[in-house]
Design a protein around this motif. Structure first.
Motif, PDB file in Angstrom:
ATOM      1  N   SER A  21      53.963 -93.384   2.675  1.00 54.52           N
ATOM      2  CA  SER A  21      53.573 -92.679   1.455  1.00 54.52           C
ATOM      3  C   SER A  21      52.619 -91.525   1.755  1.00 54.52           C
ATOM      4  N   VAL A  22      51.617 -91.785   2.586  1.00 54.20           N
ATOM      5  CA  VAL A  22      50.676 -90.730   2.954  1.00 54.20           C
ATOM      6  C   VAL A  22      51.390 -89.628   3.714  1.00 54.20           C
ATOM      7  N   SER A  23      52.318 -90.022   4.575  1.00 55.82           N
ATOM      8  CA  SER A  23      53.067 -89.036   5.352  1.00 55.82           C
ATOM      9  C   SER A  23      53.914 -88.152   4.445  1.00 55.82           C
ATOM     10  N   ALA A  24      54.551 -88.741   3.448  1.00 57.15           N
ATOM     11  CA  ALA A  24      55.340 -87.945   2.509  1.00 57.15           C
ATOM     12  C   ALA A  24      54.447 -86.977   1.736  1.00 57.15           C
ATOM     13  N   PHE A  25      53.249 -87.407   1.410  1.00 55.57           N
ATOM     14  CA  PHE A  25      52.306 -86.546   0.698  1.00 55.57           C
ATOM     15  C   PHE A  25      51.802 -85.416   1.583  1.00 55.57           C
ATOM     16  N   GLY A  26      51.645 -85.712   2.889  1.00 59.40           N
ATOM     17  CA  GLY A  26      51.031 -84.722   3.759  1.00 59.40           C
ATOM     18  C   GLY A  26      51.893 -84.152   4.844  1.00 59.40           C
ATOM     19  N   THR A  27      52.208 -84.943   5.868  1.00 54.49           N
ATOM     20  CA  THR A  27      52.703 -84.364   7.108  1.00 54.49           C
ATOM     21  C   THR A  27      54.165 -84.627   7.406  1.00 54.49           C
ATOM     22  N   GLY A  28      54.590 -85.882   7.500  1.00 51.77           N
ATOM     23  CA  GLY A  28      55.976 -86.148   7.836  1.00 51.77           C
ATOM     24  C   GLY A  28      56.181 -87.069   9.017  1.00 51.77           C
ATOM     25  N   LEU A  29      55.115 -87.662   9.544  1.00 51.40           N
ATOM     26  CA  LEU A  29      55.283 -88.659  10.592  1.00 51.40           C
ATOM     27  C   LEU A  29      55.809 -89.959   9.986  1.00 51.40           C
ATOM     28  N   SER A  30      56.397 -90.802  10.814  1.00 53.68           N
ATOM     29  CA  SER A  30      56.953 -92.048  10.303  1.00 53.68           C
ATOM     30  C   SER A  30      56.883 -93.114  11.381  1.00 53.68           C
ATOM     31  N   THR A  31      56.709 -94.345  10.945  1.00 52.38           N
ATOM     32  CA  THR A  31      56.737 -95.478  11.875  1.00 52.38           C
ATOM     33  C   THR A  31      58.160 -95.954  12.133  1.00 52.38           C
ATOM     34  N   GLY A  32      59.145 -95.302  11.509  1.00 55.19           N
ATOM     35  CA  GLY A  32      60.543 -95.625  11.765  1.00 55.19           C
ATOM     36  C   GLY A  32      61.253 -96.358  10.648  1.00 55.19           C
ATOM     37  N   ILE A  33      60.662 -96.428   9.474  1.00 57.30           N
ATOM     38  CA  ILE A  33      61.280 -97.194   8.389  1.00 57.30           C
ATOM     39  C   ILE A  33      61.949 -96.297   7.344  1.00 57.30           C
ATOM     40  N   THR A  34      61.857 -94.980   7.512  1.00 58.33           N
ATOM     41  CA  THR A  34      62.355 -94.073   6.482  1.00 58.33           C
ATOM     42  C   THR A  34      63.833 -94.290   6.205  1.00 58.33           C
ATOM     43  N   ASP A  35      64.636 -94.386   7.266  1.00 57.32           N
ATOM     44  CA  ASP A  35      66.082 -94.530   7.070  1.00 57.32           C
ATOM     45  C   ASP A  35      66.474 -95.929   6.623  1.00 57.32           C
TER      46      ASP A  35
END
Length: 460
Positions: free
Chosen positions: A399-413
């Motif tokens: 959620s924070v990544s979507a708000f700010g930067t775009g990093l992911s722990t790998g769960i987006t997909d």
């Protein structure tokens, strides 16, 4: 009332509505980004945009288009494996349009706000209006275009030479890789044509450092870069308050973030522990800089320690400079609230920063932007926890990544369609929201002709 009078009344009401809309330029920002996002979705849904030749589902196309236009960098499919050359070109075009639009519109809104305040509050804002003024609209547009193209061209040249000379890529392929990643880096998009982002180049300074330079320049914001160029040419005698706050806070967070990430991950075999001394320093520096701006990663984000993830969350939430391509609440907002807290702790009635008094309206605007961001992230995190089986730390990071930067722990997909749509809303609101909210609050500032009796509630 005759028919002619009814038509005249309706026409007058319509003109008043149009004028009221033009008085709120923030609406144009939202409408513009929404339109580009929908156009990108339609283009990415075309069969020619997919590598397999089949049409992409609407939710995947919408997610990718939103991430590209909002230069966030979250992806639900492998960019190089899923999209064809046409699809990658669409993504690259959306990144360029999104980054250019953010820098241009935010700079113009900032100019509009400062001039409006300069007319309404001459004593407190006139000096800042003169120093912050970016000239006419045409000057802003030309400046953003030239600055973007120059930085992207230099970055692309450095990356192309490295890909061709050291990694044996054909010149055409090396040029394509260089241009794509240069545009993605300067616009802080975080899109990469490699399945592991930039992990394969974690210890290569000739790839990592040009990308860091590009996303830092893009993340500082056009007003700051413009003033730096003016100062270098001897056209500016002193830094404006905005530039001083941005540079000092950005630099302090860069140093602290790099030291914290490097120290915590030094012996982690899943991240920095597998590198030598020099590689650890370079990867730690890259990973400490990227969360606040770019969205690239040179180590596996899913292998980071919990403490590093928490630090990364904070850095992503703060983001980069105003009128830049980075996300977050912006370093100026963060710094202003820190000074407000310091003044309150000291018992001082006013907030002073670098021999300048901070208007009280700015206190409320900064607080509104921060609490709005916190509320958005909390709502999205709660919804994702209900919809998915993932843990709190992974969902909060997303959620924070979507708000700010775009990093992911790998769960987006792995998120369901409803979860991806939630992130779409967060990406769009997180990128367009702070600048439009801040400008709307400033432009709505009005004098109150009466006040109510004062009463102090218990605080704390």
């Amino acid at each position: 009332m005759t028919a002619r009078d009814q038509v005249r009344t309706a026409w007058t009401a319509l003109r008043r509505t149009d004028r009221s809309r033009t008085r709120h330029p923030a609406r144009l920002v939202v409408a513009g980004f929404g339109g580009v996002m929908l156009l990108g979705t339609v283009l990415l849904m075309l069969p020619v945009a997919g590598e397999s030749g089949a049409a992409t589902s609407w939710n995947l196309a919408l997610f990718t288009a939103t991430s590209a236009v909002c230069v966030t960098g979250l992806v639900v499919v492998d960019t190089h494996a899923h999209w064809s050359a046409f699809g990658e070109g669409v993504v690259l075009g959306l990144i360029q349009v999104g980054g250019f639009g953010i820098m241009t519109l935010a700079s113009l809104l900032g100019l509009l706000v400062t001039r409006r305040l300069g007319l309404r509050m001459q004593r407190s804002a006139q000096a800042e209006t003169k120093s912050f003024g970016l000239g006419e609209v045409r000057r802003v547009l030309v400046g953003v275009v030239v600055l973007s193209l120059v930085v992207e061209a230099l970055t692309a040249l450095a990356l192309t030479a490295r890909f061709a000379a050291h990694y044996g890529e054909p010149l055409g392929r090396a040029l394509y890789l260089g241009v794509f990643h240069a545009v993605s880096a300067f616009n802080n998009a975080g899109f990469a044509l490699f399945s592991d982002s930039l992990m394969r180049y974690a210890t290569d300074p000739w790839v990592c450092l040009p990308i860091v330079a590009a996303f830092v320049l893009g993340g500082l914001g056009f007003p700051v870069l413009f003033e730096i160029l003016r100062h270098a040419r001897g056209r500016a005698r002193r830094w404006t308050l905005h530039t001083r706050i941005t540079l000092s806070t950005y630099g302090a967070l860069a140093v602290l973030g790099t030291i914290a990430v490097t120290a915590i991950e030094w012996d982690n075999p899943g991240t920095l522990g597998r590198f030598g001394f020099g590689g650890k320093l370079l990867a730690g520096f890259f990973q400490g800089m990227s969360p606040r701006t770019a969205g690239f990663n040179s180590v596996d984000t899913g292998e980071l320690h919990g403490a590093t993830l928490l630090i990364t969350n904070v850095l992503m939430f703060i983001g980069g400079g105003s009128a830049g391509t980075a996300g977050g609440i912006k370093v100026t907002t963060f710094a202003l609230l820190a000074f407000v807290m310091l003044a309150e702790i000291r018992g001082e009635p006013n907030v002073h920063i670098a021999d300048r008094k901070l208007p009280r309206e700015v206190h409320r605007q900064a607080l509104t932007v921060v609490l709005g961001g916190v509320g958005l992230i909390f709502t999205a995190t709660l919804a994702l926890l209900v919809l998915t089986p993932f843990s709190l730390d992974a969902v909060l990071f997303e959620s924070v990544s979507a708000f700010g930067t775009g990093l992911s722990t790998g769960i987006t997909d792995e998120l369901p369609v409803a979860g991806q749509l939630i992130l779409v809303v967060v990406m769009f609101t997180g990128r367009v929201g702070p600048v439009t909210l801040a400008s709307a609050l400033a432009l709505r500032e009005r004098l109150r002709r009466y006040d109510l009796p004062e009463e102090r509630p218990i605080v704390g």
